[in-house]
Design a protein around this motif. Structure first.
Motif, mmCIF file in Angstrom:
data_model
loop_
_atom_site.group_PDB
_atom_site.id
_atom_site.type_symbol
_atom_site.label_atom_id
_atom_site.label_comp_id
_atom_site.label_asym_id
_atom_site.label_seq_id
_atom_site.Cartn_x
_atom_site.Cartn_y
_atom_site.Cartn_z
ATOM 1 N N VAL A 49 -11.455 2.505 36.756
ATOM 2 C CA VAL A 49 -12.261 1.545 36.236
ATOM 3 C C VAL A 49 -11.262 0.156 35.805
ATOM 4 O O VAL A 49 -10.506 0.740 34.776
ATOM 5 N N LEU B 53 -9.675 -3.763 30.226
ATOM 6 C CA LEU B 53 -10.152 -2.659 29.948
ATOM 7 C C LEU B 53 -9.771 -1.713 31.208
ATOM 8 O O LEU B 53 -10.124 -2.280 32.405
ATOM 9 N N HIS B 54 -8.983 -0.677 31.078
ATOM 10 C CA HIS B 54 -8.641 0.107 32.166
ATOM 11 C C HIS B 54 -9.005 1.645 31.974
ATOM 12 O O HIS B 54 -8.381 2.073 31.013
ATOM 13 N N THR B 55 -9.629 2.267 32.762
ATOM 14 C CA THR B 55 -9.913 3.823 32.628
ATOM 15 C C THR B 55 -9.645 4.210 33.839
ATOM 16 O O THR B 55 -9.693 3.714 35.165
ATOM 17 N N ALA B 56 -9.452 5.738 33.779
ATOM 18 C CA ALA B 56 -9.393 6.517 34.747
ATOM 19 C C ALA B 56 -9.865 8.113 34.691
ATOM 20 O O ALA B 56 -9.687 8.199 33.581
ATOM 21 N N ASN B 57 -10.335 8.614 35.682
ATOM 22 C CA ASN B 57 -10.849 9.727 35.480
ATOM 23 C C ASN B 57 -10.688 10.822 36.852
ATOM 24 O O ASN B 57 -10.529 10.229 37.807
ATOM 25 N N SER B 58 -10.332 11.904 36.295
ATOM 26 C CA SER B 58 -10.279 12.751 37.539
ATOM 27 C C SER B 58 -10.764 14.215 37.077
ATOM 28 O O SER B 58 -10.830 14.602 35.910
ATOM 29 N N CYS B 59 -11.111 15.087 38.043
ATOM 30 C CA CYS B 59 -11.724 16.308 37.863
ATOM 31 C C CYS B 59 -11.057 17.378 38.611
ATOM 32 O O CYS B 59 -10.614 17.350 39.777
ATOM 33 N N TYR B 60 -11.225 18.643 38.205
ATOM 34 C CA TYR B 60 -10.786 19.596 39.064
ATOM 35 C C TYR B 60 -11.910 20.821 39.239
ATOM 36 O O TYR B 60 -12.220 21.378 37.989
ATOM 37 N N TRP B 61 -12.528 20.624 40.358
ATOM 38 C CA TRP B 61 -13.692 21.379 40.560
ATOM 39 C C TRP B 61 -13.920 21.870 41.990
ATOM 40 O O TRP B 61 -12.996 21.616 42.655
ATOM 41 N N ASP B 62 -14.983 22.094 42.235
ATOM 42 C CA ASP B 62 -15.081 22.698 43.465
ATOM 43 C C ASP B 62 -15.527 21.260 44.289
ATOM 44 O O ASP B 62 -16.602 20.751 44.291
ATOM 45 N N THR B 63 -14.554 20.880 45.327
ATOM 46 C CA THR B 63 -14.894 19.601 45.841
ATOM 47 C C THR B 63 -15.897 19.566 46.788
ATOM 48 O O THR B 63 -16.655 18.368 47.120
ATOM 49 N N THR C 276 -10.989 8.333 39.613
ATOM 50 C CA THR C 276 -11.674 7.151 39.421
ATOM 51 C C THR C 276 -11.351 6.257 38.604
ATOM 52 O O THR C 276 -11.068 6.692 37.261
ATOM 53 N N THR D 26 -19.235 6.524 39.603
ATOM 54 C CA THR D 26 -18.839 5.606 38.668
ATOM 55 C C THR D 26 -19.694 4.340 39.105
ATOM 56 O O THR D 26 -19.410 3.869 40.027
ATOM 57 N N ARG E 211 -20.154 0.451 38.001
ATOM 58 C CA ARG E 211 -19.810 -0.915 37.250
ATOM 59 C C ARG E 211 -20.611 -1.975 37.137
ATOM 60 O O ARG E 211 -21.314 -2.421 38.173
ATOM 61 N N ARG F 114 -13.630 27.145 45.943
ATOM 62 C CA ARG F 114 -12.452 26.563 46.400
ATOM 63 C C ARG F 114 -12.243 25.270 45.285
ATOM 64 O O ARG F 114 -12.852 24.400 45.269
ATOM 65 N N CYS G 86 -20.245 -3.267 31.476
ATOM 66 C CA CYS G 86 -20.890 -1.599 31.371
ATOM 67 C C CYS G 86 -20.119 -0.966 32.536
ATOM 68 O O CYS G 86 -20.425 -1.178 33.873
ATOM 69 N N VAL G 87 -19.604 0.290 32.053
ATOM 70 C CA VAL G 87 -19.255 1.237 32.937
ATOM 71 C C VAL G 87 -19.936 2.539 32.737
ATOM 72 O O VAL G 87 -19.882 3.036 31.846
#
Lengths: 573, 108
Positions: free
Chosen positions: A58, B70-80, A56, B87, B89, A49, B97-98
């Motif tokens: 930062v 500094l601003h970052t973001a991430n996301s993933c498409y996977w099997d949750t 996330t 992450t 900080r 799935r 440091c991140v």
């Protein structure tokens, strides 16, 4: 940039077998999803799935940089300082300094050498912190005084002092105006009801008392003295301002030229008498029209009294025109007398009820309406009171003859002021006192005689107050309703005042008080103003003045006429 | 399955890792590359030591404190259910440091 070679290896994991397994034939379908499904079902794997994960984020927020649209460049090289001037804003150092010197300095400094500039919040924090507020409060007082001075506040008294002082003394024997104390808000339209200078006291503690005991001495200081430049004035109510408090007392400072009072106090009822509490350097005692005695403290920030006596029949219910602290450092009482003849003795620590009280009655008839009271120098038991009928009485606080003792007749109008001789010298004149009255005269008395020794009749109006000089044996001051301030030097002349001045505007003068040093006279008038006059050479006593005064007294007695004098009446001391 | 990437673990272990490498030092441009490399290395080795069937992706960013944001973001498409990320900080007086770790389950 270095390429990282991950030396570690992943643990052996069964690989996904390519779809060439014999047990399965690959059906090359164009639709990848079908392929997927087949593969899944064949391998028996449960369905994946897939879904998006949470995002996330930062965030590192940028530091707020304060920028100014105006820049100032100080001519000298200066580090950006973290201290703030009280009224100025912090100015930033220009990036490109014009000065060569500055350039050199900058290049020498490393970044770490500069002190860190505080952020806006930190600055606000400092401004509101306790220590800063205390410092600020004290500093603005000092600054106010400095700003009001037109003389050099950095004056060095070691060298040129004498020249200046001599110049002042050349002013001669007449009175010259020194200061005027008046406050727009608090003094306007109020009559001055009483004045008092802060007493100058030196009290070396009797150390012998403590040495004989092993326990520590519970009472304090080896010496203290109050500040003789402070003067308190009490004011009546302001009829033009019914919402303002009825009773006001202001403490003025002679030492500095600032024109605002040092302390402002008020209370609900008009203050008719006020005094610094001797032996209690921070307290001010006021007697009010309602009969209440109030106490102000300059240690607290309150302008209203810190203590009040109750308004009850046990205390006073009539105006209290006389307040006086008598006694010694360790044993002192506040004596108050109201116009209904009631005398109360109080302990300043507890004003909830008087320590003792008595009615001042003469010959068991009606009580005396007291308008003024004075204690002879050094006496704490016997005192003199003046009344509305014009008679003067002596009274005692304790002893078999407690209460009114003797009656002194002479004045034909209410007695407005009494003063006991206070100059201390080779001859003791403490039995002498002067009184002033509505009958346009000032009279000189001795407690040993119940008729006046002499009557001074130079005035043409009610004489409102009189006071002996604290240093000169034959000098006293009197003020009257026509604005006249008279200085009588009896060694000089007994018929006319030696020096006289009419106050500007000729207001009625209500009160006169000598300063503790005997060099200045404070006069309060009916317009709410306090005039400070310098008395020049006239006020300085010489050692022969005492002996001279003794002669003067003898002359006065001789001239007074034989028939009028009654035999001296002895009084219990 | 996801326990070892649970939040506390993540913070503790990765935090300790970072702390160990750049704990008490100030930002220094000539050393920062070494730092990022070691952080990534150490984090990865620690994760791999767990012996779980995962593919890991470790990302480390070190930024000097200069007032910039500094601003970052991430996301993933996977099997949750099987995959996850973490992450961490960290900062000291002179730098931020991140470190981000992604773990993708390997199908068995």
């Amino acid at each position: 940039m270095r390429v990282v070679n991950l030396a570690c290896s992943l643990p052996p994991v069964p690989c996904v077998t390519p779809p060439a397994a014999p047990s399965r034939t690959l059906q090359w379908d164009t639709d990848p999803s079908v392929l997927q499904l087949q593969a899944d079902s064949e391998l028996g794997r449960r369905t994946h799935r897939l879904g998006p994960s949470k995002i996330t984020q930062v965030d590192f927020l940028p530091r707020e940089v304060v920028s100014y649209c105006k820049e100032t460049q100080t001519p000298l090289a200066a580090h950006q300082s973290e201290d703030e001037e009280e009224e100025e804003e912090v100015t930033e150092q220009k990036a490109g300094p014009e000065n060569d010197l500055q350039e050199e300095e900058e290049s020498k400094d490393t970044k770490e050498g500069h002190p860190r500039e505080l952020t806006e919040e930190e600055k606000q924090q400092v401004l509101h912190s306790e220590e800063f507020l205390i410092f600020f409060d004290r500093s603005i007082r000092v600054m106010e005084r400095a700003l009001a001075e037109d003389s050099n506040i950095f004056f060095d008294y070691s060298g040129r002092d004498l020249e200046e002082k001599e110049g002042d003394l050349q002013g001669g024997s007449s009175l010259s105006l020194n200061r005027l104390f008046y406050d727009e808000h608090w003094s306007k339209h109020r009559v001055i009801t009483c004045l008092d200078w802060s007493p100058q006291l030196y009290h070396p503690l009797l150390c012998s008392l403590s040495l004989s005991h092993l326990s520590p001495v519970s009472t304090l200081l080896s010496s203290y003295f109050q500040y003789p430049e402070l003067l308190v004035a009490s004011y009546n109510n302001n009829e033009d301002a019914p919402h303002e408090p009825d009773g006001v007392a202001l403490v003025w400072n002679m030492k500095f030229k600032k024109t605002t009072p040092e302390y402002i106090y008020h209370c609900q009822s008009p203050v008719v008498s006020v005094g610094f509490a001797r032996f209690h350097p921070n307290l001010l005692v006021g007697g009010t029209y309602s009969g209440q005695i109030v106490l102000w403290d300059n240690r607290s920030h309150r302008r209203t009294p810190v203590q009040r006596t109750p308004l009850s029949a046990a205390a006073h219910t009539h105006p209290v025109y006389c307040v006086n602290v008598v006694g010694t450092q360790n044993a002192n009482n506040l004596i108050t007398v109201s116009t209904d003849g009631r005398m109360c003795s109080w302990n300043l620590d507890m004003l909830s009820q008087p320590q003792e009280s008595m009615e001042l009655v003469y010959n068991k008839s009606k009580p005396v309406a007291v308008t003024g009271m004075a204690f002879p120098t050094g006496d704490v038991n016997n005192y003199i009171v003046g009344s509305e009928e014009g008679t003067v009485y002596t009274a005692s606080r304790h002893g078999s003859k407690a209460g009114i003792c003797e009656m002194f007749e002479g004045h034909q109008g209410p007695v407005t002021g009494i003063s006991c001789h206070s100059a201390v010298g080779p001859v003791d004149f403490s039995h002498l006192f002067v009184t002033s009255s509505f009958d346009w005269t000032v009279k000189l008395w001795s407690t040993k005689q119940n008729k006046p020794l002499y009557s001074f009749e130079d005035n043409a109006d009610y004489v409102y107050d009189v006071m002996w000089s604290p240093v000169h044996p034959s000098l006293f001051a009197a003020v009257d309703g026509m604005g006249r301030l008279d200085l009588w030097n009896l060694n000089n002349d007994t018929e006319v005042p030696t020096a006289s001045v009419t106050i500007e505007g000729a207001p009625a003068l209500n009160r006169v008080r000598w300063a503790a040093g005997g060099k200045e006279v404070a006069v309060g008038d009916s317009e709410g103003r306090v005039w400070i006059y310098d008395v020049g050479e006239l006020a300085v006593p010489h050692s022969e003045d005492w002996a001279h005064f003794g002669h003067t007294l003898m002359e006065i007695r001789a001239n007074h006429g034989d028939g009028e004098e009654e035999g001296p009446v002895e009084l219990a001391t | 399955i996801m326990e070892h990437l649970g939040h506390e673990y993540c913070l503790k272990s990765h935090g300790k890792c970072i702390e160990g490498i750049i704990g008490g030092v100030d930002y220094s441009q000539n050393k920062v590359n070494q730092w990022t490399a070691s952080i990534v290395e150490h984090t990865l080795t620690q994760l791999v030591k767990q012996g779980k069937p995962f593919k890991y992706i470790v990302n480390c960013a070190v930024m000097q404190k200069s007032g910039a944001g500094l601003h970052t973001a991430n996301s993933c498409y996977w099997d949750t259910t099987t995959d996850g990320s973490c992450t961490v900080r960290w900062e000291n007086r002179t730098m931020y440091c991140v470190v981000s770790v992604f773990a993708v389950a390997i199908a068995l």
